[in-house]
Each structure stands twice: as structure tokens, then as C-alpha cells.
Design a protein around this motif. Structure first.
Motif, PDB file in Angstrom:
ATOM      1  N   ARG A  88      -7.478  14.672 109.341  1.00 34.32           N
ATOM      2  CA  ARG A  88      -6.331  15.131 108.571  1.00 34.32           C
ATOM      3  C   ARG A  88      -5.120  15.463 109.447  1.00 34.32           C
ATOM      4  O   ARG A  88      -4.089  15.908 108.941  1.00 34.32           O
ATOM      5  CB  ARG A  88      -6.731  16.365 107.752  1.00 34.32           C
ATOM      6  N   HIS A  89      -5.231  15.212 110.736  1.00 31.99           N
ATOM      7  CA  HIS A  89      -4.104  15.457 111.644  1.00 31.99           C
ATOM      8  C   HIS A  89      -3.163  14.259 111.637  1.00 31.99           C
ATOM      9  O   HIS A  89      -2.140  14.265 110.964  1.00 31.99           O
ATOM     10  CB  HIS A  89      -4.637  15.749 113.050  1.00 31.99           C
ATOM     11  N   ARG A  90      -3.554  13.192 112.324  1.00 29.96           N
ATOM     12  CA  ARG A  90      -2.699  12.008 112.381  1.00 29.96           C
ATOM     13  C   ARG A  90      -3.453  10.734 112.015  1.00 29.96           C
ATOM     14  O   ARG A  90      -3.005   9.619 112.311  1.00 29.96           O
ATOM     15  CB  ARG A  90      -2.056  11.885 113.769  1.00 29.96           C
ATOM     16  N   ALA A 111      -9.227  16.721 118.955  1.00 34.84           N
ATOM     17  CA  ALA A 111     -10.327  17.685 118.827  1.00 34.84           C
ATOM     18  C   ALA A 111     -10.263  18.562 117.574  1.00 34.84           C
ATOM     19  O   ALA A 111     -10.823  19.649 117.552  1.00 34.84           O
ATOM     20  CB  ALA A 111     -10.430  18.561 120.081  1.00 34.84           C
ATOM     21  N   TRP A 112      -9.563  18.107 116.552  1.00 37.09           N
ATOM     22  CA  TRP A 112      -9.700  18.810 115.275  1.00 37.09           C
ATOM     23  C   TRP A 112     -11.171  18.736 114.874  1.00 37.09           C
ATOM     24  O   TRP A 112     -11.801  17.677 114.965  1.00 37.09           O
ATOM     25  CB  TRP A 112      -8.811  18.173 114.210  1.00 37.09           C
ATOM     26  N   THR A 113     -11.713  19.870 114.425  1.00 38.93           N
ATOM     27  CA  THR A 113     -13.160  19.990 114.227  1.00 38.93           C
ATOM     28  C   THR A 113     -13.455  20.398 112.786  1.00 38.93           C
ATOM     29  O   THR A 113     -12.887  21.353 112.268  1.00 38.93           O
ATOM     30  CB  THR A 113     -13.744  21.032 115.192  1.00 38.93           C
ATOM     31  N   TYR A 114     -14.385  19.661 112.172  1.00 39.53           N
ATOM     32  CA  TYR A 114     -14.730  19.870 110.767  1.00 39.53           C
ATOM     33  C   TYR A 114     -16.204  20.231 110.630  1.00 39.53           C
ATOM     34  O   TYR A 114     -17.062  19.708 111.364  1.00 39.53           O
ATOM     35  CB  TYR A 114     -14.454  18.602 109.949  1.00 39.53           C
ATOM     36  N   ASP A 115     -16.486  21.108 109.678  1.00 40.47           N
ATOM     37  CA  ASP A 115     -17.875  21.390 109.346  1.00 40.47           C
ATOM     38  C   ASP A 115     -18.451  20.190 108.596  1.00 40.47           C
ATOM     39  O   ASP A 115     -17.712  19.347 108.065  1.00 40.47           O
ATOM     40  CB  ASP A 115     -17.970  22.647 108.485  1.00 40.47           C
ATOM     41  N   ASP A 117     -19.779  19.990 105.806  1.00 40.02           N
ATOM     42  CA  ASP A 117     -19.483  19.955 104.377  1.00 40.02           C
ATOM     43  C   ASP A 117     -17.978  19.825 104.110  1.00 40.02           C
ATOM     44  O   ASP A 117     -17.526  20.011 102.984  1.00 40.02           O
ATOM     45  CB  ASP A 117     -20.059  21.157 103.642  1.00 40.02           C
ATOM     46  N   GLY A 118     -17.191  19.508 105.163  1.00 38.23           N
ATOM     47  CA  GLY A 118     -15.813  19.105 104.973  1.00 38.23           C
ATOM     48  C   GLY A 118     -14.698  20.011 105.443  1.00 38.23           C
ATOM     49  O   GLY A 118     -13.620  19.514 105.801  1.00 38.23           O
ATOM     50  N   PRO A 119     -14.838  21.355 105.445  1.00 41.05           N
ATOM     51  CA  PRO A 119     -13.700  22.199 105.835  1.00 41.05           C
ATOM     52  C   PRO A 119     -13.286  22.011 107.291  1.00 41.05           C
ATOM     53  O   PRO A 119     -14.124  21.745 108.164  1.00 41.05           O
ATOM     54  CB  PRO A 119     -14.232  23.624 105.607  1.00 41.05           C
ATOM     55  N   SER A 133      -7.428  25.768 105.595  1.00 37.22           N
ATOM     56  CA  SER A 133      -8.083  25.496 104.306  1.00 37.22           C
ATOM     57  C   SER A 133      -7.416  24.365 103.537  1.00 37.22           C
ATOM     58  O   SER A 133      -8.001  23.829 102.591  1.00 37.22           O
ATOM     59  CB  SER A 133      -8.097  26.756 103.447  1.00 37.22           C
ATOM     60  N   CYS A 134      -6.210  24.001 103.928  1.00 39.41           N
ATOM     61  CA  CYS A 134      -5.487  22.904 103.250  1.00 39.41           C
ATOM     62  C   CYS A 134      -5.723  21.552 103.904  1.00 39.41           C
ATOM     63  O   CYS A 134      -5.144  20.549 103.463  1.00 39.41           O
ATOM     64  CB  CYS A 134      -3.987  23.186 103.243  1.00 39.41           C
ATOM     65  N   HIS A 135      -6.545  21.508 104.944  1.00 38.72           N
ATOM     66  CA  HIS A 135      -6.663  20.283 105.721  1.00 38.72           C
ATOM     67  C   HIS A 135      -8.116  19.875 105.953  1.00 38.72           C
ATOM     68  O   HIS A 135      -8.475  19.325 106.998  1.00 38.72           O
ATOM     69  CB  HIS A 135      -5.942  20.444 107.066  1.00 38.72           C
ATOM     70  N   GLY A 136      -8.963  20.153 104.977  1.00 37.99           N
ATOM     71  CA  GLY A 136     -10.345  19.676 105.063  1.00 37.99           C
ATOM     72  C   GLY A 136     -10.436  18.174 104.837  1.00 37.99           C
ATOM     73  O   GLY A 136      -9.472  17.520 104.419  1.00 37.99           O
TER      74      GLY A 136
END
Length: 418
Positions: A88-90, A111-115, A117-119, A133-136
């Protein structure tokens, strides 16, 4: 706006002759290929794999459908979910291998990191006002039908998959897909349009002359036959097959295993068909000796002579369920003239290769059959490119299910185009 030239999709659909193959542009036109992606593969339920593809928490599978890349991931809570494989970054792709195992989903780029289940959990250098919370990850609709995984890329997916799941549950449940494992997978690139791949699967008119391995366990008569063109020996075989269907359906259903045909290939958005069919000779499995390939039967099944449960879905799959193993097939368009056929063989999760099953025996019938079908798809596609090609008539005896696939396909395009 689509043009109104003689080969525009609307014009081609309007002059389509029922009971005949499609005009050449349906197989060769880049414009219609793009329409197929938008109207069919981005709006309907597409079969992509099985729950055993991601058996443990943190397991991830990537499925690409044209320009869309989808993650199938089993979360720490054991739930399988689907997401777009896009940071969800670029917009970088998150996962690059078809299958992997991860603790978290980490973008290689920044290195944006997601759980699982998506968040979004972590995004460095974004400042104190940045709201994670707006970028899961963007979710994709996923439905498991007794362990078969279907995804839908539409905002609002067709709801009738629930009806299919309810109808198929009693048929599929005894084979316990969730308690199986993927023993082997092949990816075959066929040199033809995806609809030719599907049409080829929907008939056995071609089987006797092209599939010496498959016609050992499989009766070609299960797809229909022309009584008046049969000699005495073939008529006797067809009658033997019909008697087996009647007797075995009664036997299997009496034992609690639904077997009779359910057919909704052309009258529903999520079209499907199923029937449990006899296997010849030993009657146990789709192998060259027709005996079980795995001594460890699926689920709680105890009788290896359960025939072969066939399950077809529109637009892109077919499956064979035996007592000892399962074979699933998914069709993914790559270009107007190239198609991916992905085949998976499943056995009981506790079955041990070399002890409970021999991989060659398990796979040899369908490896050979896929290669033969791939050649047939290629020669048909090369023929429909010829200026001499014109739509030919389907056999009313053996190609009725091809017509139902084409009727479903043209109906869905017409609905999309309004």
C-alpha cells in the motif's frame, strides 16, 4: 466505447449460432481476450487451489490472473484469507515466489510490514500523523468449498456460490480435502486460447483416438455416444457402462455417498456439474492398472471402489475425486494464444511417498493425458487462425457439454456488455 465493426464483440455475440463453435476472433482477438479477463476472470468465482496449498500458519501461495496478483495466506488464527499482492506504499509486489512461509508480510522495497490477516503493522519514516489503519492490504473475496479455494476479484461477487457449496458439500466431504496434502503439481503451458482448453475438457469425442492411458480407467461413454454409429462390440460396452452407472449409483447412495448427476453448467452465474462415475476393471482409481495409487485412503473412506467423482465449474476448473487420491485442474489465461493448465495431485496428509504411494503411478495417467490434450489445443488454435476456418457444428451426442460451456460464456459476456 466498443466499435460496431463486423468483428466487434456485440456483433459476434449477436450472430453466434447455437450448437456451433465460436467465430475465430473469440479465440484470436486481443480485444476479446481483454474482455474475457474483465468480464469473466475479474467478475466470477475462479478456482485457484486447495486448502492444503497453505497447510500451516504463515504459509502463502501467489496466484496471478492477468495483471492481478493475489496472495492466499493462512493466518496465525488458522484462517485462510486472500489479498491483492500489492504494497500500500508505492505498489511493489509483496511476495515473489509461488509458495513460501513467512512470519509477517514484509515489502522488500521499503519494509512496510503487514500482519497475516492484512493490517499494516509498521511503516518507518511516515511521521506521527500517519494512520496505519488506513493502509492495510486490500482483501479479495475467498470461498472454500470443502477445501477447494475460489476467489472473486469483483467488488460484489456472485452470491450463488453458496448454493453450489451447499449442493456439493455432501459429495465432496467424504474425500476430506482439508486432511489431504499436495503430493505433486505440474504447470503446463498450452499453445491455445483458454476457451479451447475448456472446450476440449468438456467432451470425450476425442478420447478413444488420443488418450490410450485415460481410457483404461475412464469410460468414454460417460460423455455421450451415438448408438446408430456403434458396432456390436461397442454397443455391448456402452450397455455395460449404463448398467454399471445404475447399479453403482444405487450402491454408493445406499451407503451414504451422493452420486447422481447435478447439472447447472449453463443456467447459473456460478455454473457447475457433478456426478460419481464408474471406473473400469478394478474400479478403484484413475491409474494404468485401475487399482488405488495410495494404500492410505482419504478421510474415513474404507472402500477403494468409490469410482471417480467428477466436479466441473465455470469458467476454469475440473476435478476428479477417488477414494485414494484427488486430481484438480485450474485454467488461467495468459494471452489470446497461451493458457496455463495447473494440475495438483492430493493424497491423505499422512500418506508417505514410497511407502503408501508411488508418485509415478499416482500421476502418470494425467501427465500423459494433459500432454496429449495440450497438443490437441495447439492444433485447434493454429487452425482457427486460418482464413478458411468457420464455426463447425457440435455433435448432438458427444459435445452437448461443450455447447453448455460456450452458452454460459457467451451469456456472461452478453450480460456484461448489456
Amino acid at each position: 466505447m466498443l466499435d460496431r465493426s463486423p468483428e466487434s464483440p456485440r456483433v459476434l455475440l449477436a450472430r453466434r449460432r447455437p450448437g456451433h463453435s465460436l467465430e475465430a476472433p473469440f479465440y484470436t482477438s486481443p480485444e476479446i481476450f481483454d474482455l474475457d479477463i474483465e468480464a469473466i476472470f475479474f467478475r466470477h468465482w475462479i478456482y485457484v487451489g486447495v486448502e492444503p496449498d497453505v497447510p500451516f500458519e504463515g504459509d502463502v501461495m501467489v496466484v496471478d490472473i492477468d495483471r492481478a496478483s493475489i496472495l492466499i495466506v493462512r493466518g496465525d488464527d488458522g484462517v485462510i484469507r486472500a489479498f491483492h499482492n500489492v504494497c500500500r506504499h508505492r505498489g511493489a509486489r509483496l511476495v515473489h515466489d509461488e509458495k513460501t512461509s513467512v512470519g509477517k508480510l514484509v515489502c522488500k522495497y521499503h519494509a512496510w510490514t503487514y500482519d497475516l490477516d492484512g493490517p499494516l503493522l509498521h511503516a518507518e519514516h511516515m511521521g506521527p500523523e500517519f494512520d496505519t489503519s488506513c493502509h492495510g492490504l486490500k482483501p479479495v473475496h475467498l470461498k472454500s468449498v470443502e477445501g477447494l479455494l475460489f476467489i472473486c476479484l469483483a467488488d460484489t461477487p456472485p452470491t450463488d456460490i453458496d448454493e453450489m457449496a451447499a449442493a456439493m458439500g455432501p459429495y465432496l466431504a467424504p474425500h476430506a480435502i482439508r486432511d489431504a496434502k499436495v503430493a505433486y503439481q505440474t504447470d503446463l503451458i498450452e499453445e491455445g486460447n483458454w476457451k479451447i482448453t475448456m472446450e476440449n475438457n468438456r467432451e470425450c469425442y476425442h478420447c478413444a483416438g488420443n488418450h490410450p492411458e485415460l481410457t483404461v480407467p475412464l469410460f468414454e461413454y460417460g460423455f455421450g455416444f451415438s448408438p446408430e454409429s456403434m458396432d456390436e462390440a461397442k454397443a455391448k460396452e456402452a450397455n455395460r457402462y449404463a448398467c454399471m452407472v445404475t447399479d453403482l449409483h444405487g450402491e454408493w447412495e445406499g451407503a451414504g455417498f451422493p452420486s447422481r448427476e447435478i447439472e447447472h453448467l449453463a443456467d447459473r452465474v456460478t455454473g457447475f456439474r457433478t456426478e460419481r462415475l464408474p471406473i473400469d476393471r478394478a474400479g478403484e482409481s484413475q491409474t494404468l492398472d485401475t487399482k488405488a495409487a495410495s494404500t492410505k485412503l482419504l478421510g474415513t473412506l474404507t472402500n477403494p471402489r468409490m469410482g471417480g467423482l467428477s466436479f466441473w465449474t465455470q469458467p476454469n476448473s475440473w476435478h476428479h475425486f477417488m477414494a485414494d487420491h484427488i486430481v484438480t485442474f485450474s485454467v488461467i489465461p495468459l494471452s489470446p494464444d497461451r493458457t496455463l493448465l495447473r494440475t495438483k495431485w492430493l493424497v491423505h496428509k499422512d500418506a508417505v511417498e514410497g511407502v503408501d504411494y508411488d508418485l509415478k503411478r499416482l500421476t502418470e495417467v494425467w501427465i500423459a493425458t494433459n500432454a496429449q490434450d495440450g497438443d490437441l489445443v495447439g492444433i485447434q488454435h493454429s487452425g482457427v487462425k486460418s482464413p478458411a476456418y468457420e464455426p463447425g457444428p457440435y455433435s448432438p451426442y458427444t459435445e452437448g457439454l461443450v455447447e453448455k460451456f460456450v452458452a454460459w460464456y457467451t451469456g456472461r459476456l452478453s450480460a456484461y456488455l448489456g
